[in-house]
Enzyme design. Structure first.
Site, PDB file in Angstrom:
ATOM      1  N   GLU A  67       0.904  -1.092   0.010  1.00 38.63           N
ATOM      2  CA  GLU A  67       0.046   0.038   0.067  1.00 38.63           C
ATOM      3  C   GLU A  67       0.871   1.123  -0.089  1.00 38.63           C
ATOM      4  O   GLU A  67       0.423   2.143  -0.614  1.00 38.63           O
ATOM      5  CB  GLU A  67      -1.017  -0.024   1.305  1.00 38.63           C
ATOM      6  CG  GLU A  67      -2.061   1.198   1.393  1.00 38.63           C
ATOM      7  CD  GLU A  67      -2.847   0.847   2.494  1.00 38.63           C
ATOM      8  OE1 GLU A  67      -3.121   1.800   3.159  1.00 38.63           O
ATOM      9  OE2 GLU A  67      -3.300  -0.429   2.783  1.00 38.63           O
ATOM     10  N   ASP A  68       2.292   1.181   0.527  1.00 37.44           N
ATOM     11  CA  ASP A  68       2.674   2.359   0.862  1.00 37.44           C
ATOM     12  C   ASP A  68       4.014   2.597   0.408  1.00 37.44           C
ATOM     13  O   ASP A  68       4.907   3.487   0.638  1.00 37.44           O
ATOM     14  CB  ASP A  68       3.003   2.900   2.534  1.00 37.44           C
ATOM     15  CG  ASP A  68       1.309   3.099   2.910  1.00 37.44           C
ATOM     16  OD1 ASP A  68       0.559   3.549   2.295  1.00 37.44           O
ATOM     17  OD2 ASP A  68       1.188   2.718   4.460  1.00 37.44           O
TER      18      ASP A  68
END
Length: 183
Positions: A67-68
């Site tokens: 996600e990051d």
């Protein structure tokens, strides 16, 4: 697997996450290194949730990498296997979607997650809520903090029945913020 090999794969996941998150900071006033978060989530699972499944701990350590960071699910599978990939995929938001949509999808999908993903989600929410109680992130108003608590309570409601210890801690936090538990 032996205890030594379990420890080795967990340390490999911690190292992988540390490398991937190396330049990231939390949004707290201190600018805490981001890696403290996935390590903290894994610690919540082990120390409070009494979870000793190395696959779940790996997924906790890796839960924000796709996600990051520039990490892909294929990369997770290559290094940590298909089961860890599945758990990480279950807890990963699609950042191409608007934030409000992502938040609603977390609520909608929580009850359908695997047991392992539910554990990671519970520990992640518990860690984040405790962090919000400790300090307000840069740029957040008290209203935004309370909105996060209310949203998190909706996600957690869909995860209930997964881990008594983690849920009891979450219950205490929500009640302390005036959010009813039994609704």
């Amino acid at each position: 697997m032996s205890a030594e090999s379990d420890l080795g794969i967990v340390i490999c996941a911690a190292h992988f996450a540390a490398v991937k998150h190396r330049n990231q900071k939390r949004k707290d006033p201190e600018g805490t290194p981001y890696i403290n978060h996935p390590i903290g989530v894994a610690n919540v699972l082990v120390a409070e949730g009494k979870i000793n499944n190395p696959v779940v701990i790996q997924a906790a350590l890796l839960h924000d990498t796709v996600e990051d960071t520039d990490t892909t699910l294929d990369e997770i599978e290559k290094h940590f296997g298909a089961v860890v990939r599945r758990i990480v995929a279950e807890v990963t938001d699609d950042k191409s979607l608007p934030k409000t949509t992502r938040k609603q999808l977390q609520i909608d999908h929580a009850s359908k997650c695997s047991y392992e993903a539910k554990l990671v989600k519970l520990a992640d929410k518990l860690y984040n809520l405790r962090d919000l109680l400790r300090c307000t992130p840069k740029g957040w108003s008290e209203e935004r903090v309370q909105e996060y608590f209310l949203w998190a309570s909706k996600v957690v409601k869909e995860l209930r029945g997964t881990n008594k210890e983690l849920e009891e801690e979450l219950k205490l936090i929500f009640i302390s913020r005036g959010i009813p538990w039994d609704t």
